[in-house]
Design a protein around this motif. Sequence first.
Motif, PDB file in Angstrom:
ATOM      1  N   PHE A 175      17.116  53.258  29.608  1.00  0.00           N
ATOM      2  CA  PHE A 175      17.977  54.281  30.208  1.00  0.00           C
ATOM      3  C   PHE A 175      17.161  55.399  30.843  1.00  0.00           C
ATOM      4  N   ASP A 176      16.124  55.883  30.146  1.00  0.00           N
ATOM      5  CA  ASP A 176      15.308  56.966  30.691  1.00  0.00           C
ATOM      6  C   ASP A 176      14.635  56.551  31.994  1.00  0.00           C
ATOM      7  N   ASN A 177      14.104  55.336  32.026  1.00  0.00           N
ATOM      8  CA  ASN A 177      13.421  54.879  33.232  1.00  0.00           C
ATOM      9  C   ASN A 177      14.386  54.566  34.363  1.00  0.00           C
ATOM     10  N   GLU A 178      15.587  54.125  34.021  1.00  0.00           N
ATOM     11  CA  GLU A 178      16.592  53.889  35.058  1.00  0.00           C
ATOM     12  C   GLU A 178      16.979  55.210  35.723  1.00  0.00           C
ATOM     13  N   LEU A 179      17.220  56.235  34.906  1.00  0.00           N
ATOM     14  CA  LEU A 179      17.583  57.544  35.447  1.00  0.00           C
ATOM     15  C   LEU A 179      16.440  58.176  36.224  1.00  0.00           C
ATOM     16  N   GLY A 180      15.221  58.027  35.711  1.00  0.00           N
ATOM     17  CA  GLY A 180      14.079  58.704  36.312  1.00  0.00           C
ATOM     18  C   GLY A 180      13.251  57.850  37.240  1.00  0.00           C
ATOM     19  N   ALA A 181      13.748  56.691  37.641  1.00  0.00           N
ATOM     20  CA  ALA A 181      12.949  55.757  38.440  1.00  0.00           C
ATOM     21  C   ALA A 181      12.446  56.379  39.737  1.00  0.00           C
ATOM     22  N   VAL A 182      13.301  57.090  40.438  1.00  0.00           N
ATOM     23  CA  VAL A 182      12.887  57.683  41.724  1.00  0.00           C
ATOM     24  C   VAL A 182      11.807  58.734  41.499  1.00  0.00           C
ATOM     25  N   MET A 183      11.951  59.552  40.454  1.00  0.00           N
ATOM     26  CA  MET A 183      10.939  60.549  40.136  1.00  0.00           C
ATOM     27  C   MET A 183       9.632  59.879  39.717  1.00  0.00           C
ATOM     28  N   LEU A 184       9.725  58.847  38.886  1.00  0.00           N
ATOM     29  CA  LEU A 184       8.526  58.117  38.476  1.00  0.00           C
ATOM     30  C   LEU A 184       7.846  57.458  39.676  1.00  0.00           C
ATOM     31  N   GLY A 185       8.657  56.929  40.572  1.00  0.00           N
ATOM     32  CA  GLY A 185       8.104  56.306  41.768  1.00  0.00           C
ATOM     33  C   GLY A 185       7.338  57.296  42.623  1.00  0.00           C
ATOM     34  N   GLY A 186       7.780  58.554  42.626  1.00  0.00           N
ATOM     35  CA  GLY A 186       7.065  59.591  43.371  1.00  0.00           C
ATOM     36  C   GLY A 186       5.772  59.993  42.693  1.00  0.00           C
ATOM     37  N   GLU A 187       5.796  60.065  41.355  1.00  0.00           N
ATOM     38  CA  GLU A 187       4.602  60.460  40.597  1.00  0.00           C
ATOM     39  C   GLU A 187       3.558  59.352  40.572  1.00  0.00           C
ATOM     40  N   PHE A 188       4.022  58.090  40.580  1.00  0.00           N
ATOM     41  CA  PHE A 188       3.123  56.930  40.527  1.00  0.00           C
ATOM     42  C   PHE A 188       3.420  56.035  41.732  1.00  0.00           C
ATOM     43  N   PRO A 189       2.768  56.279  42.868  1.00  0.00           N
ATOM     44  CA  PRO A 189       3.070  55.525  44.099  1.00  0.00           C
ATOM     45  C   PRO A 189       2.871  54.022  43.984  1.00  0.00           C
ATOM     46  N   ASN A 190       2.057  53.582  43.021  1.00  0.00           N
ATOM     47  CA  ASN A 190       1.824  52.145  42.861  1.00  0.00           C
ATOM     48  C   ASN A 190       2.700  51.522  41.785  1.00  0.00           C
ATOM     49  N   ALA A 191       3.556  52.325  41.182  1.00  0.00           N
ATOM     50  CA  ALA A 191       4.408  51.815  40.106  1.00  0.00           C
ATOM     51  C   ALA A 191       5.446  50.848  40.663  1.00  0.00           C
ATOM     52  N   LYS A 192       5.751  49.835  39.856  1.00  0.00           N
ATOM     53  CA  LYS A 192       6.812  48.889  40.196  1.00  0.00           C
ATOM     54  C   LYS A 192       7.790  48.804  39.029  1.00  0.00           C
ATOM     55  N   PHE A 193       9.003  48.407  39.332  1.00  0.00           N
ATOM     56  CA  PHE A 193      10.074  48.437  38.340  1.00  0.00           C
ATOM     57  C   PHE A 193      10.771  47.086  38.262  1.00  0.00           C
ATOM     58  N   VAL A 194      11.171  46.723  37.049  1.00  0.00           N
ATOM     59  CA  VAL A 194      11.961  45.517  36.828  1.00  0.00           C
ATOM     60  C   VAL A 194      13.211  45.928  36.054  1.00  0.00           C
ATOM     61  N   HIS A 195      14.372  45.663  36.614  1.00  0.00           N
ATOM     62  CA  HIS A 195      15.648  46.069  36.018  1.00  0.00           C
ATOM     63  C   HIS A 195      16.474  44.812  35.760  1.00  0.00           C
ATOM     64  N   ILE A 196      16.812  44.575  34.500  1.00  0.00           N
ATOM     65  CA  ILE A 196      17.605  43.396  34.136  1.00  0.00           C
ATOM     66  C   ILE A 196      19.082  43.773  34.056  1.00  0.00           C
ATOM     67  N   ILE A 197      19.891  43.078  34.811  1.00  0.00           N
ATOM     68  CA  ILE A 197      21.339  43.270  34.821  1.00  0.00           C
ATOM     69  C   ILE A 197      21.988  42.127  34.052  1.00  0.00           C
ATOM     70  N   ARG A 198      23.033  42.445  33.303  1.00  0.00           N
ATOM     71  CA  ARG A 198      23.697  41.439  32.474  1.00  0.00           C
ATOM     72  C   ARG A 198      25.206  41.485  32.694  1.00  0.00           C
ATOM     73  N   ASP A 199      25.861  40.357  32.549  1.00  0.00           N
ATOM     74  CA  ASP A 199      27.324  40.303  32.633  1.00  0.00           C
ATOM     75  C   ASP A 199      27.904  41.368  31.708  1.00  0.00           C
ATOM     76  N   PRO A 200      28.713  42.295  32.232  1.00  0.00           N
ATOM     77  CA  PRO A 200      29.260  43.371  31.399  1.00  0.00           C
ATOM     78  C   PRO A 200      29.992  42.880  30.157  1.00  0.00           C
ATOM     79  N   ARG A 201      30.592  41.703  30.228  1.00  0.00           N
ATOM     80  CA  ARG A 201      31.361  41.197  29.091  1.00  0.00           C
ATOM     81  C   ARG A 201      30.462  40.777  27.935  1.00  0.00           C
ATOM     82  N   THR A 202      29.402  40.043  28.217  1.00  0.00           N
ATOM     83  CA  THR A 202      28.498  39.656  27.130  1.00  0.00           C
ATOM     84  C   THR A 202      27.661  40.838  26.665  1.00  0.00           C
ATOM     85  N   ARG A 203      27.363  41.758  27.560  1.00  0.00           N
ATOM     86  CA  ARG A 203      26.655  42.983  27.148  1.00  0.00           C
ATOM     87  C   ARG A 203      27.523  43.783  26.190  1.00  0.00           C
TER      88      ARG A 203
END
Length: 266
Positions: A31-59
């Motif tokens: 959650f913290d990285n999802e919210l702050g991804a754009v800020m982190l991306g600015g602080e770390f120009p070489n940073a990359k992100f992986v976000h896993i999405i799941r069916d809301p029902r099974t989640r």
Amino acid sequence: SMRSVFLGLFKGMCPPAKYDSNSCFIEKSPFDNELGAVMLGGEFPNAKFVHIIRDPRTRYNSAKGLRTRRPVKYLPFVSGLYGKDFATGIAQSTMVTMMLAKLNKEILKERYLIILYEDLIKNPESVMRKVANHLGLEFNETLLMQTTSGEKIVPNSSFDKDMLSGIKDTSDERLTKYFKSTSCLERKILHYFTWEIAKEFNYDISPVDKINISDLIFPLKLENPYNFCANRLRILFNLRGNASTVRTSYFHDLLCRFYKGDRVNY
């Protein structure tokens, strides 16, 4: 700065003899990285992100299972979430993570990889090769196992407590369990918050644009009877009006509080 905080964290976690400022570090605080991804991306120009999405029902079913309490052996109940009834709390958190995935992808573009949980468990090697390529890592068979410090561990699954380390496809089974373990009201609340954003990721969830007062008569499955009246008041307060308006207002308010520096939950 945020950069200094993270560099200090990485340095503190890494043995001094192995620390190298050019090393690659992986940090998992969803959650913290999802919210702050754009800020982190600015602080770390070489940073990359992986976000896993799941069916809301099974989640939803997984989160509900993790919050089930048994103060009396044969009388389980599900505790509340973030000061709300568990159905609203889980539904809102599911909506937020999917909306953040879409927003972050639009801003960070190729630096932000979104993968579907269902694809991962159906085709683990294919998806993990894609993740490794995205991160600039050499693919290794250990990426197909759950490990800590190179050692296999038992997966943290709310469905399969004794499942061996690895990945297996149980999507259909989990959807069946979702319908068995939820009430009509729970499903309406979840769909109310998630159906529209879920379609962005090709999840076919029936639309719900309004919760009626008559829907609130029956309890949520495993709802604590002592919380019934308080939960109904919270549901009425949080779900007043058209679903689109409620969703947009909630998401906008959460982002505003985060960028003001407030500590926020889903």
